[in-house]
Structure formats: structure tokens, C-alpha cells
Write an enzyme that holds these catalytic residues in place. Sequence first.
Site, PDB file in Angstrom:
ATOM      1  CE  LYS A 193       1.966   4.991   2.520  1.00  0.00           C
ATOM      2  NZ  LYS A 193       1.885   4.534   1.138  1.00  0.00           N
ATOM      3  CE  LYS A 221       3.129  -1.588   6.234  1.00  0.00           C
ATOM      4  NZ  LYS A 221       2.286  -1.188   5.101  1.00  0.00           N
ATOM      5  CE  LYS A 267       6.610  -1.181  -1.213  1.00  0.00           C
ATOM      6  NZ  LYS A 267       5.971  -2.178  -2.024  1.00  0.00           N
TER       7      LYS A 267
HETATM    8  P1  TYM Z   1       1.777  -2.366  -1.056  1.00  0.00           P
HETATM    9  O1  TYM Z   1       2.410  -2.126  -2.365  1.00  0.00           O
HETATM   10  O2  TYM Z   1       2.180  -1.500   0.093  1.00  0.00           O
HETATM   11  O3  TYM Z   1       1.982  -3.852  -0.609  1.00  0.00           O
HETATM   12  C1  TYM Z   1       1.691  -4.935  -1.500  1.00  0.00           C
HETATM   13  C2  TYM Z   1       1.091  -6.086  -0.722  1.00  0.00           C
HETATM   14  O4  TYM Z   1       1.987  -6.496   0.330  1.00  0.00           O
HETATM   15  C3  TYM Z   1       1.288  -6.508   1.575  1.00  0.00           C
HETATM   16  N1  TYM Z   1       2.233  -6.115   2.641  1.00  0.00           N
HETATM   17  C4  TYM Z   1       2.442  -6.816   3.755  1.00  0.00           C
HETATM   18  N2  TYM Z   1       1.928  -7.969   4.196  1.00  0.00           N
HETATM   19  C5  TYM Z   1       2.378  -8.442   5.389  1.00  0.00           C
HETATM   20  N3  TYM Z   1       3.307  -7.804   6.144  1.00  0.00           N
HETATM   21  C6  TYM Z   1       3.855  -6.644   5.733  1.00  0.00           C
HETATM   22  N4  TYM Z   1       4.780  -6.042   6.478  1.00  0.00           N
HETATM   23  C7  TYM Z   1       3.430  -6.091   4.485  1.00  0.00           C
HETATM   24  N5  TYM Z   1       3.760  -4.983   3.779  1.00  0.00           N
HETATM   25  C8  TYM Z   1       3.017  -5.010   2.656  1.00  0.00           C
HETATM   26  C9  TYM Z   1       0.167  -5.491   1.416  1.00  0.00           C
HETATM   27  O5  TYM Z   1      -0.901  -5.741   2.299  1.00  0.00           O
HETATM   28  C10 TYM Z   1      -0.223  -5.686  -0.033  1.00  0.00           C
HETATM   29  O6  TYM Z   1      -1.135  -6.749  -0.150  1.00  0.00           O
HETATM   30  N6  TYM Z   1      -2.595  -0.141  -1.918  1.00  0.00           N
HETATM   31  C11 TYM Z   1      -1.817  -1.350  -2.094  1.00  0.00           C
HETATM   32  C12 TYM Z   1      -1.581  -1.697  -3.545  1.00  0.00           C
HETATM   33  C13 TYM Z   1      -2.833  -1.741  -4.319  1.00  0.00           C
HETATM   34  C14 TYM Z   1      -3.794  -2.785  -4.293  1.00  0.00           C
HETATM   35  C15 TYM Z   1      -4.787  -2.403  -5.252  1.00  0.00           C
HETATM   36  C16 TYM Z   1      -3.896  -3.980  -3.573  1.00  0.00           C
HETATM   37  C17 TYM Z   1      -3.229  -0.813  -5.245  1.00  0.00           C
HETATM   38  N7  TYM Z   1      -4.409  -1.224  -5.797  1.00  0.00           N
HETATM   39  C18 TYM Z   1      -5.890  -3.223  -5.487  1.00  0.00           C
HETATM   40  C19 TYM Z   1      -5.002  -4.777  -3.807  1.00  0.00           C
HETATM   41  C20 TYM Z   1      -5.984  -4.409  -4.743  1.00  0.00           C
HETATM   42  C21 TYM Z   1      -0.468  -1.160  -1.443  1.00  0.00           C
HETATM   43  O7  TYM Z   1      -0.027  -0.051  -1.224  1.00  0.00           O
HETATM   44  O8  TYM Z   1       0.189  -2.318  -1.206  1.00  0.00           O
END
Ligand code: TYM
Length: 335
Positions: free
Chosen positions: A119, A201, A204
Site C-alpha cells: 500500500k 489479488k 476493490k
Molecule cells: P478487507 O476489507 O480488505 O476484506 C474483507 C475480507 O475479504 C477478504 N478478501 C478476499 N478474499 C479472497 N480473495 C480476494 N481477492 C479478497 N479480497 C478481500 C479479506 O481477506 C477479508 O477477510 N483488515 C481487514 C479488515 C479487518 C479485519 C479485522 C478482518 C479489520 N479488522 C479483524 C478480520 C478481523 C481488511 O482490510 O479486509
Amino acid sequence: MCQENTNNKKKVLSCIQPSGMLTLGNYLGALKNWIAMQDEFDCTFAVADLHAITVRQEPAALRQQIYSTYALLLALGLDPEKNTIFIQSHVPEHANLSWLLSCYTQFGEMSRMTQFKDKSLKHPENVNVGLFSYPVLMAADILLYKPDFVPVGADQKQHLEISRDIATRFNNIYGDVFTIPEPYIPKAGAKIMSLQDPTKKMSKSDDNPNSWVAILDSREDIIRKFKRAVTDSEAVVRFSEDKPGISNLITIYSAVTDKTISEIEKEFEGKGYGEFKLAVGEAVADTLAPIKARYDEIIKDKKTLEALYRAGAEKAEKVARKTYFKAMKKVGFVL
Ligand code: TYM
């Protein structure tokens, strides 16, 4: 009610950022498991809005995305009675515990986080301290609720490992304060790749909208994006490391239809990529259509939405406050 673990169910916690449209990657990597887990486990789910400002957000758009993400969680079929569903910033213990934990986290271990490196390359003009310390806030999100499992996609595994390390370090000094959580990563769909560059990956935040499918995309858009998906010149539907584009499509088809890879290879034996891409697009559109229909209804009713996220925060805070005060007391604060 699930604010206290009065039943014997194991606990689950997960969160999702409200940054932009949620994608098929979010759905297959995480949200699908959230839905599947809500009956068997005592679940807490949050819209991680505090995380979203590690990159600059336009205020009105952020506000809209927070509403929209919360509504989408309901549209997926997550039951606000059975689960605790809330907005992270409504429970101040997240930010508070994050400060405490940051004093038990080493600069060196944070410097190894691959998502920070990625990032900061992507936004060299805004490499802020929040972006760097983001996994500590994520550790706080998790540890406040003492979950046994955290359902996430593969990209969050490293952040989960650091949460475990921080919790273990804290417990070693102060005794049994935090539960050490296990990641819960799906077999099919843990890492859905971009439709335009299958070595990256699906995200969004990708500038090319043809590279990702939003959960709320129309049927026509979904099918069009799959028709345009980058593949290879072999024209054989076969899963292989050296065919990342077609393998990604097979993974997606497998995750939405529950068919195995070999069943899929058999189904499309002798058939071209055109036919396969159309089948994947239709299967994804069929899976997402009922979610979109429910979302369109839910988002209209802001009053109900507000009542639900307020009640969710109240339920969450009861649990979070207990853990937070326990940690504060152990460290030596006057309560
Ligand atoms: P975030 O918001 O980027 O994504 C949410 C969830 O979607 C999964 N994900 C994917 N899985 C498979 N293929 C992909 N291309 C893909 N893109 C996203 C992510 O692995 C995630 O599970 N830091 C986290 C949010 C967060 C969180 C937490 C998660 C904040 N606090 C506590 C678990 C526990 C995040 O940015 O996910």
C-alpha cells in the site's frame, strides 16, 4: 442473544472495510463463511470504518459506503438477532485497546507486513502512521471479543499471525487476558485474483473496474466482465499453476457451484473458453442476484438500519468494555 458466551458455542469475529464496493473476492474469501458460520458459532461482525481512513476518503462517499456495507451484511442474510453486527467506530474500545497494544508491538515486526509495503508503494504521497500501525488496530478488533476463529481470506493471514503474537506476548506478561484466535480460511476462494491480471489479488481499489466484480453489479456487467477475463491461448479448461487466468475462473466456478475442480474440467472437456466464461458469469450472477435484490430493499429503510447498527454497537460494547478494562487493570491503570 450472543453478547455473552453463556451458551457453549465457540466464538467467531471478523470485519470488513467499507472502502468502495465489496467484491466477489470479499464474498468468496470471507463473507460466504460468515453466513455459513452464523448458526454454529457465536458471531460478531463489524464494518471496519476506522481502517478505511488509512487511505484518503471523500467524507460523503465514506459515510455512504459505511451505510452501504452495513446494509450489505444484512442483505447477505446475516441475522442481527443471532449475531452482533456493528460499526467499528461506534465502539471506542477498538481505538483505545489499539493504543495499549501498540506499546506491546515492535517496530521491526510491523515493518515486515507485506500489505503495508504494497500500500505504501501504491500511495507514496500518503504513507501515514495509521497505515503502518493498522494491524495493531486489527489485533484490537479481534482480541476484544476473544474469538476462537477469524474467517478471512488468505491476504489477512499475516495480520492474524501478528494478532496472535501480540496476544501471546501480553498474556505471557499479565496472565490469561486474551484468547489466541485461529484463522479460518476457505479451501476454494481464499484468494480470488483480478480478472484482468490474474497474478494480482481481486481488489476493490483496483483502478480498472473490469478487473473486479462487485457483489452489487448488474447481471449484464457480471457476465460482460467474465467474458473479457484474461486467460491464455491453450483453450483447454484445465487447472494449472501456469494458467493463472483460467485457474482463477475454475476456482470461482467451484466456489459458487460447489463442484470440484475435476468435475469442472470434465464438464468443459472439448468446450472452448467462450462457453466456460459465460457459464462462470451466469453462475456468479445467479449467486449474487438475491443478495442485490435484498440490498435494494434494505438500503431504502435508513431508520431500521440505524436502529440495527445502534443496537449492534451496544451489544458489542458490553463485551469489548470487559476485555478492555481487564487489560487496563492488568497493566496498572487506575480504573
Ligand atoms: P478487507 O476489507 O480488505 O476484506 C474483507 C475480507 O475479504 C477478504 N478478501 C478476499 N478474499 C479472497 N480473495 C480476494 N481477492 C479478497 N479480497 C478481500 C479479506 O481477506 C477479508 O477477510 N483488515 C481487514 C479488515 C479487518 C479485519 C479485522 C478482518 C479489520 N479488522 C479483524 C478480520 C478481523 C481488511 O482490510 O479486509
